[in-house]
Write a protein that holds these residues in place. Structure first.
Motif: not given
Length: 834
Positions: A578, A582, A591
């Motif tokens: 992540v 992300a 997201l």
């Protein structure tokens, strides 16, 4: 004894002997603005035939029943608080019931809301599955359809709405009386009334000779934030799409959509008057994912105008006949007919996550569920009925073909319009058009529970085997799916090819060449947890965000999250992926889901020894990404919200939180009232904002939302005294509305401060049975779920379950589900590497 919980067997017996034709409902709402007035006069006249019985009951839950007239004769009032017994019936009957209903603060029945901004009063109804009996006397079951005529008296100047347009309007001094046109045959739970000084925007949709009046409404104090143009655009696009897809004209005459306060659901498909939560009206900045979610809900409810309203399930066992179809159709129409073409990516990453979670609980059930009574029906509005059902319908489309699927829907509506159906009716129609025997398919997918896992193994001779495993299944399910092969090229993952196949065995040999990423279930055609092999996991760790297709990235994110939840992927490794990818995720829908999953993993799946460090690390991740996001972008807003959430668990950036509130926000970041409350509540939770500071923010935002947010912030302060006040108020303050109860519970749980609230664990188990008996199911459910102790072992909950095997089945289900969530937390923590 009050008999509010209706059973399948007794309602089936009633509909076998009683046929209802027409219902007239007269409501007097002129007293609604008076805060002290608790009830409203309601008069119902029911016309029905009785075959082979002289006695029945009519459902009503209210303050009192004053008069019962049967075929012109007054009868003694026999009322137990939920049922009115009616005796001496003839073959043809007219029954008039005069009663007083109760205004609701729980979102059930006729909800009344006083707007603190301008002092105005707003009313709306919400019934599903069985709360129309809180407003009118009725036969409260979906298979007893009737034509309803509503006659509503209300203060002058108010908007007054129902399923149909007004037929006559009578003006008086300070009041108005509106008689609405009779409806076509519908079930009681989708009748609707709304009244109040709502702001209204009008529109129209036309197709040939059909002209449908459109309306979008909300409270006057929110009108400036209502994105009516976009809502009307999506509505017109949906009516175009469904009219063509279903070849059955929209049947309900008008199409009003009203956004209402303190709403328990996302929306409700009342024909001609769809109700939505005000959460879909943003008071400031909104991401495209939020607007896409709203569009999906608009289209979900519109699909119900056919699936659910025109053709209705006979009983709640077949709730999926409307909800699964609406969930599928809402997403399909979003992708096909609106600008929100990423709808399936969001579905794969978020809606299916809900289904996978629900399907792994001990309370999982087949899509076609066994629903013996209304309490069970209430709890079955879940991830199985909605998201798993929609996922399985996507697999059905892959199985029979899209053309056959939609042709089947057209024949289904034509044959069963204004009637009630079961699974067999649908399968018969689909089998006819697809020339397929769907019984085995339905048995495998609709009448079993559990989620399969799919993964690849390499045999000793180098051949690959696709393995299907589900510990709850006796036989493997049939899947139509695709496998995507991706290569790493100059640091990017690039599609080489997709291979389509069908499987129906536990082990299926597949001819697959090696690839850097092998993505099982590419295009998300089937419903299964698809595992990544080690090579694929290494590739996405390196280059997940380089995948061009949002749906592909969504499937990878979903696979990673499922593996984390199952303890197969270390939480630290998931969080590392992540942190890497992300910030580069370009789909705001993906997201948003990834950030929520990461925050959940930190809170639930980290060990006691690492949790503080992981909280601090996650806070730094959100802060850094916020600084690096493009000014004014959806990503910047998403990271700001994630930063505010993380700041409630770690106060090392409290100075920066205060600076944002004081006007020193990152360039381009819109600081609206809702984000301000998130940030301030984080400060309150960590002890950096006192009651005076919270009161000052309330003065700045003296709205209904502001008052709820103030209550949440005050309840979040980290002292034993405050949390004790929260605890007491949640269980005993019956004046709390549904939203205010949520705020108090949220404050009690704020910041994960078990040290402040663990002392209430034993009391929780001593309270829940009485709460279930004394409170409405909506509020009782919030208490049982929201206050469940997140203890370090299962001893107390197991003791309660052992000692309360006679508790109501719906209550036991909730406790068992919460136990399973806690057991998963403990199990995943124990699986973390040392």
């Amino acid at each position: 004894m009050t008999s509010a919980n209706l059973t399948r067997d007794e309602t089936a017996a009633r509909s076998a002997s009683i046929t209802v034709h027409r219902v007239r409902v007269e409501l007097d709402l002129t007293g609604a603005p008076e805060h002290a007035r608790t009830g409203f006069p309601t008069v119902t006249t029911l016309e029905f035939t009785a075959d082979g019985t002289q006695e029945t009951w009519i459902d009503f839950i209210g303050e009192r029943v004053e008069r019962v007239v049967v075929n012109g004769d007054d009868r003694p009032v026999q009322y137990d608080g939920a049922r009115i017994t009616v005796e001496g019936l003839a073959a043809e009957n007219t029954v008039r019931i005069e009663a007083v209903g109760a205004y609701s603060r729980s979102g059930e029945g006729l909800h009344r809301f006083h707007d603190p901004v301008d002092g105005e009063t707003y009313l709306y109804t919400q019934y599903e599955p069985a709360d129309s009996r809180r407003v009118m006397a009725c036969f409260e079951q979906p298979d007893m359809k009737a034509s309803y005529t509503f006659d509503v008296t209300a203060p002058a100047g108010w908007q007054v709405l129902s399923n149909q347009a007004p037929a006559e309007v009578f003006e008086g001094i300070g009041m108005q009386r509106i008689e609405f046109a009779p409806t076509l045959p519908i079930s009681s739970y989708i009748t609707a009334v709304a009244a109040g000084p709502y702001a209204r925007i009008d529109g129209e949709w036309s197709r040939g000779d059909q002209h449908i009046a459109l309306g979008v409404l909300c409270r006057a104090s929110l009108a400036e934030h209502l994105e009516a143009d976009e809502i009307l655009e999506v509505t017109r696009q949906g009516l175009d799409f469904f009219t063509d897809a279903f070849a059955y004209p929209y049947p309900w005459g008008k199409y009003d959509q009203i956004f209402v306060p303190e709403y328990n659901l996302g929306a409700m498909e009342n024909p001609g008057l769809v109700t939505f939560t005000e959460a879909y009206i943003t008071r400031g900045a909104a991401t495209d994912a939020q607007r896409g979610g709203r569009a999906n809900t608009i289209l979900h409810e519109m699909a119900h105008m056919w699936f659910g309203d025109l053709v209705t399930m006979r009983w709640w066992d077949d709730l999926w006949l409307k909800e699964s179809f609406a969930d599928y159709m809402g997403t399909h129409a979003s992708a096909a007919a609106t600008r929100f073409t990423d709808a399936w990516a969001r579905f794969a990453n978020q809606r299916k996550a809900w289904a996978y979670q629900q399907d792994q609980l001990p309370s999982t059930h087949p899509i076609v569920a066994d629903i013996p009574d209304l309490e069970a029906a209430k709890l079955n509005f879940d991830g199985i009925t909605y998201a798993k059902g929609a996922s399985v319908l996507k697999q059905l489309v892959a199985f029979v073909g899209e053309d056959a699927f939609f042709e089947g829907a057209r024949r289904y509506f034509a044959e069963h319009a204004f009637g009630n159906t079961t699974l067999d009716d649908l399968l018969t129609t689909l089998a006819d058009v697809s020339d397929s025997d769907l019984r085995a398919w339905a048995q495998a997918w609709l009448q079993t529970s559990g989620v399969s896992s799919l993964w690849l193994e390499k045999a000793a001779d180098g051949r690959r085997v696709l393995v299907q495993h589900d510990p709850t299944q006796q036989a493997p399910r049939p899947h139509r799916l695709r496998i995507g092969l991706y290569d790493l090229h100059e640091g990017r993952l690039v599609l080489r090819e997709k291979i389509e196949l069908g499987i129906d065995q536990e082990r299926t040999e597949v001819d697959l060449p090696d690839a850097d990423l092998v993505l099982i279930n590419d295009d998300d055609l089937t419903y299964a947890k698809a595992r990544l092999d080690e090579t694929s996991l290494a590739s996405v760790t390196q280059a997940l965000s380089t995948l061009d297709d949002a749906l592909v990235r969504g499937l990878v994110w979903s696979s990673l999250w499922n593996a984390t939840r199952d303890g197969e992927l270390a939480t630290t490794r998931f969080l590392d992926i992540v942190r890497r990818h992300a910030p580069g995720e370009t789909s705001i829908g993906l997201l948003t889901g990834v950030l929520a999953n990461a925050a959940f993993a930190v809170a639930h799946y980290t060990t006691d020894g690492t949790r503080a460090a992981e909280r601090a690390s996650w806070l730094e991740t959100t802060w850094s990404a916020l600084q690096g996001a493009d000014p004014g972008s959806d990503a910047q807003l998403a990271w700001a919200r994630a930063f505010a959430t993380a700041s409630a668990y770690d106060d090392s950036r409290a100075t920066e939180v205060r600076a944002i509130l004081d006007g020193n926000a990152p360039t381009g970041l819109p600081i609206d009232a809702d984000l301000r409350w998130m940030l301030l509540t984080a400060l309150a939770t960590t002890g950096h904002a006192d009651a005076e500071t919270i009161a000052a923010e309330h003065a700045r935002d003296d709205t209904a939302t502001g008052r709820t947010a103030e209550l949440r912030a005050l309840a979040s302060r980290p002292t034993e005294a405050v949390r004790a006040e929260d605890w007491h108020a949640a269980w005993t303050d019956v004046t709390l509305s549904n939203d205010h109860l949520d705020a108090v519970i949220g404050g009690f749980r704020a910041g994960g401060r078990r040290d402040l609230i663990a002392g209430f664990d034993d009391e929780y188990f001593s309270r829940i049975r009485s709460a279930w008996a004394e409170r409405s199911i909506e509020l009782a459910q919030r208490l049982v779920v929201g206050l469940f102790p997140a203890a370090d072992d299962l001893t107390a909950v197991d003791a309660w379950l052992a000692a309360n095997d006679d508790a109501p089945a719906a209550l036991r289900r909730l406790v068992i589900e919460q136990r399973d969530h806690l057991a998963r937390d403990l199990r995943v923590r124990a699986a973390q590497p040392a």
